[in-house]
Design a protein around this motif. Structure first.
Motif, PDB file in Angstrom:
ATOM      1  N   GLN A   1      15.997 -38.465  75.444  1.00 41.68           N
ATOM      2  CA  GLN A   1      15.454 -38.461  76.815  1.00 41.68           C
ATOM      3  C   GLN A   1      14.306 -37.476  76.985  1.00 41.68           C
ATOM      4  O   GLN A   1      13.611 -37.508  77.988  1.00 41.68           O
ATOM      5  N   GLY A   2      14.134 -36.592  76.004  1.00 38.68           N
ATOM      6  CA  GLY A   2      13.029 -35.650  76.030  1.00 38.68           C
ATOM      7  C   GLY A   2      13.413 -34.284  76.574  1.00 38.68           C
ATOM      8  O   GLY A   2      14.357 -34.147  77.357  1.00 38.68           O
ATOM      9  N   THR A   3      12.644 -33.279  76.147  1.00 36.87           N
ATOM     10  CA  THR A   3      12.810 -31.917  76.656  1.00 36.87           C
ATOM     11  C   THR A   3      11.417 -31.331  76.890  1.00 36.87           C
ATOM     12  O   THR A   3      10.514 -31.504  76.067  1.00 36.87           O
ATOM     13  N   GLN A   4      11.245 -30.669  78.012  1.00 38.08           N
ATOM     14  CA  GLN A   4       9.932 -30.140  78.402  1.00 38.08           C
ATOM     15  C   GLN A   4       9.652 -28.818  77.697  1.00 38.08           C
ATOM     16  O   GLN A   4      10.483 -27.906  77.712  1.00 38.08           O
ATOM     17  N   VAL A   5       8.473 -28.731  77.111  1.00 38.67           N
ATOM     18  CA  VAL A   5       7.973 -27.476  76.547  1.00 38.67           C
ATOM     19  C   VAL A   5       6.687 -27.118  77.287  1.00 38.67           C
ATOM     20  O   VAL A   5       5.754 -27.932  77.337  1.00 38.67           O
ATOM     21  N   THR A   6       6.648 -25.932  77.854  1.00 38.23           N
ATOM     22  CA  THR A   6       5.470 -25.453  78.574  1.00 38.23           C
ATOM     23  C   THR A   6       5.026 -24.138  77.967  1.00 38.23           C
ATOM     24  O   THR A   6       5.818 -23.189  77.892  1.00 38.23           O
ATOM     25  N   VAL A   7       3.776 -24.109  77.521  1.00 35.30           N
ATOM     26  CA  VAL A   7       3.210 -22.898  76.923  1.00 35.30           C
ATOM     27  C   VAL A   7       2.163 -22.365  77.880  1.00 35.30           C
ATOM     28  O   VAL A   7       1.098 -22.980  78.064  1.00 35.30           O
ATOM     29  N   SER A   8       2.455 -21.234  78.491  1.00 34.44           N
ATOM     30  CA  SER A   8       1.564 -20.701  79.519  1.00 34.44           C
ATOM     31  C   SER A   8       1.834 -19.211  79.688  1.00 34.44           C
ATOM     32  O   SER A   8       2.957 -18.743  79.537  1.00 34.44           O
ATOM     33  N   SER A   9       0.766 -18.498  80.041  1.00 35.40           N
ATOM     34  CA  SER A   9       0.913 -17.079  80.334  1.00 35.40           C
ATOM     35  C   SER A   9       1.106 -16.851  81.833  1.00 35.40           C
ATOM     36  O   SER A   9       1.266 -15.714  82.281  1.00 35.40           O
TER      37      SER A   9
END
Length: 115
Positions: free
Chosen positions: A107-115
């Motif tokens: 179903q997917g998993t969210q990855v967010t790369v942010s400062s």
């Protein structure tokens, strides 16, 4: 059949995450396992592949040297270790299993790369 991804989240640039894909309902050892990702407004792209017997791996050029795919057939789980993360790695990450005419998605998993 189930593929359940976990391990996503918010991380700063340069950080690391390890995604897991826990499977059930089929024998993972015979399957080619892949991680895909899809960023907003973009097509889904193949990130990494691990083949069944022998465990050979392939990676997209954009993640080569930073991501590592692995599998534990005894635990019916596939992993994606992601290091040196960049903002452009932000996406929903999906686990995929394929064997002959059989193929399954998580179903997917969210990855967010942010400062």
């Amino acid at each position: 059949v189930q593929l359940v991804e976990s391990g996503g989240g918010l991380v700063q640039p340069g950080g690391s995450l390890r995604l897991s894909c826990a499977t059930s309902g089929f024998s993972i050892s015979s399957y080619v396992m892949r991680w895909y990702r899809q960023a907003p407004g973009k097509e889904r792209e193949l990130v990494a592949t691990i083949f069944s017997y022998g465990g050979n791996t392939n990676y997209a050029d954009s993640v080569k040297g930073r991501f590592t795919i692995s599998r534990d057939n005894a635990k019916a789980t596939v992993y994606l270790q992601m290091n040196s993360l960049k903002p452009e790695d932000t996406a929903v990450y999906y686990c995929y299993a394929a064997y002959r005419q059989y193929n399954y998605w998580g179903q997917g998993t969210q990855v967010t790369v942010s400062s």
